[in-house]
Design an enzyme around this catalytic site. Structure first.
Site, PDB file in Angstrom:
ATOM      1  N   ARG A  17       0.796  -1.229   0.000  1.00  0.00           N
ATOM      2  CA  ARG A  17       0.000   0.000   0.000  1.00  0.00           C
ATOM      3  C   ARG A  17       0.831   1.285   0.000  1.00  0.00           C
ATOM      4  NH1 ARG A  17      -3.899   0.117   4.599  1.00  0.00           N
ATOM      5  NH2 ARG A  17      -2.924  -1.729   5.471  1.00  0.00           N
ATOM      6  N   ALA A 379      27.326  46.546  -1.519  1.00  0.00           N
ATOM      7  CA  ALA A 379      26.330  45.774  -2.268  1.00  0.00           C
ATOM      8  C   ALA A 379      26.892  45.301  -3.603  1.00  0.00           C
ATOM      9  CB  ALA A 379      25.094  46.628  -2.502  1.00  0.00           C
ATOM     10  N   TYR A 386      36.533  31.101  -8.983  1.00  0.00           N
ATOM     11  CA  TYR A 386      36.623  29.921  -9.864  1.00  0.00           C
ATOM     12  C   TYR A 386      37.034  30.378 -11.254  1.00  0.00           C
ATOM     13  CZ  TYR A 386      34.985  25.559 -12.026  1.00  0.00           C
ATOM     14  OH  TYR A 386      34.887  24.361 -12.698  1.00  0.00           O
TER      15      TYR A 386
END
Ligand code: UD1
Ligand code: CA
Length: 458
Positions: A17, A379, A386
């Protein structure tokens, strides 16, 4: 002296079930397989040996659960609970006691099981029963003059027996030497053509082994999972139990029904948790920590007095005292924030050390960075860590001020007290104490006219 306790966990059933390819006992409750909860209970009881009887799903169960402390026994075909126990008997020591648990019954308290084990330890048969208003489907406890004489399965029961409301939970503890003898005597001449473990009750009565019944503190401790709906139901019961424990320990939960702990959550004094937060793995919150709505924390330690605003996500990191994070901050693995660090909206920090008093308040990516104290990041600042093949480190020393919209192309170092002008793309080290900027000179073309829209021909 305590007798040797060995625990059998029956987990061979198919779980039709659940409508899933995953064996039932591997479905998760509070982030951990159902079977994992039962194994943890076995451990907490001090089992000398824990043996899992598996079947459906082939090697998936042993593969998912193997940890060197468990034994696994294959029940290739499922011919009933007595047949399942029989497969494991060669693993059990004659002079011990055996406790039978079920891989799909995850929430039983050790305090409910301990009296059964104690009964078996003194040579008796410990049986866990429960009274249900709707006992349909369960084995019924048949008593004569108050004494239990046998268990009858629902399908084999007479109408009078079906009216009995005391049912078998399936959980029992017995001296192993008796268990071995009784299992050998089981027959399958019943409605389901199965070997019923429950038939050992009548054999115990025949052999004058005293049967001691106990009941769980809460009915849900013996509920099993057969469907996704039941799994979801037990998840809520478990989460409510966790929430009540936190409340009892003094934690403020704005809504105990909207909390999910999938692991361990340890809180200091005067911790407040707003709604819809998820805690995974091991999370520690120090005194006075405040967690805003919809935060997700995984393997995190947060020191005293820190506040997380809404929608802050933290994974594998430590956060120092008196910090301010969020809303919408994302802290990724390998990050350590020292005390009094501020991280604002849409800021992502990965694998970085941020020292005391530094602030990264808006729209920035800081990765593979070592940042000193009292640094202010404007900001839109991005560490370009990378190069397409390798990751490189950025070092930003104490008291640096980074202007908005700056890119730091790693490896690069910004010296102590340096200022970077807004819009700088830093490709070489910036010397301490100086202003460094890379920016095209601003110019004005006087008399310049905007182009006018040309009229279409025809
Ligand atoms: C069993 C009890 C019943 C009790 C009920 C409580 C028997 C004969 N009956 O009934 O008295 O009220 O549990 O839920 O024991 N399993 C195996 N191998 C098998 C058969 C079962 O490992 O060959 C495992 C299942 O995975 C499951 C558990 O044993 O976890 C119970 O099996 P299930 O078929 O659900 O037993 P019930 O008929 O519900
Ligand atoms: Ca069942």
């Amino acid at each position: 002296m305590h007798p040797r306790l060995e625990i059998l966990i029956l987990a061979a059933g198919r779980g039709t079930r659940m409508r899933s390819d995953l064996p039932k006992v591997l479905h998760k409750l509070a982030g951990r397989p159902l079977l994992g909860h039962v194994v943890a209970t076995a451990r907490a009881l001090g089992a000398a040996k824990t043996c899992v009887v598996y079947g459906f799903g082939g090697e998936a169960v042993p593969q998912a659960m193997a940890d060197g402390t468990l034994s696994f026994v294959l029940q290739a075909e499922q011919h009933g609970t007595g047949h399942a126990v029989k497969q494991a008997l060669p693993q059990l020591a004659d002079d011990g006691v055996t406790l039978v648990l079920y891989g799909d019954v995850p929430l039983t308290h050790t305090t409910t099981l301990a009296p059964l084990v104690a009964a078996a330890g003194s040579g008796k048969f410990g049986l866990l029963t429960v009274n249900l208003a709707h006992p349909d489907g369960y084995g019924r406890i048949v008593r004569e003059n108050g004494r239990i004489v046998r268990i009858v399965e629902h399908k084999d029961a007479s109408p009078a027996e079906r009216a009995i409301q005391e049912v078998n939970t399936g959980i029992l503890a017995v001296p192993t030497r008796h268990l071995k003898r009784w299992i050998a005597e089981l027959r399958n001449d019943n409605a389901q053509g199965e070997y019923y473990l429950t038939d050992i009750v009548a054999l115990a009565v025949r052999d004058d082994v005293e049967i001691e019944t106990h009941q769980p503190q809460h009915d849900w401790e013996v509920l099993g999972v057969n469907s996704k709906a039941q799994l979801a139901g037990l998840e809520r019961i478990h989460q409510n139990e966790v929430a009540q424990r936190l409340l009892a320990g003094g934690v403020t939960l704005l809504d105990p029904a909207r909390l999910d702990v999938r692991g361990s959550l340890v809180c200091g004094r005067d911790v407040t948790i707003d709604v819809n937060c998820v805690f995974e793995g091991r999370v520690e919150l120090g005194d006075g920590v405040q967690i805003g709505a919809n935060c997700v924390l995984r393997n995190v330690a947060i020191a005293a007095g820190t506040r997380l605003d809404a929608f802050t996500l933290i994974d594998d990191a430590t956060v120092g005292e008196a910090g301010r994070l969020g809303p919408f901050s994302r802290i990724r693995p390998g990050t350590r924030l020292a005390r009094d660090v501020h991280v604002g909206n849409f800021v992502e920090i990965k694998n970085s050390d941020i020292d005391a008093g530094s602030k990264i308040n808006h729209l920035s990516y800081v990765g593979d960075t070592t940042m000193g104290q009292r640094v202010n990041i404007g900001a839109g600042t991005i560490t370009c860590n990378y190069d397409g093949a390798n990751k490189h480190r950025t070092v930003i020393e104490d008291d640096v001020f980074v202007g908005s919209d700056t890119q730091l192309v790693a490896p690069v170092t910004v010296g102590q007290g340096a200022t970077l002008g807004a819009g700088t793309t830093l490709t070489r080290d910036a010397p301490p104490g100086e202003l460094t900027l890379s920016r095209a000179k601003q110019q004005t073309i006087s008399g310049w006219k905007r182009p006018a829209k040309q009229k279409k021909e025809g």
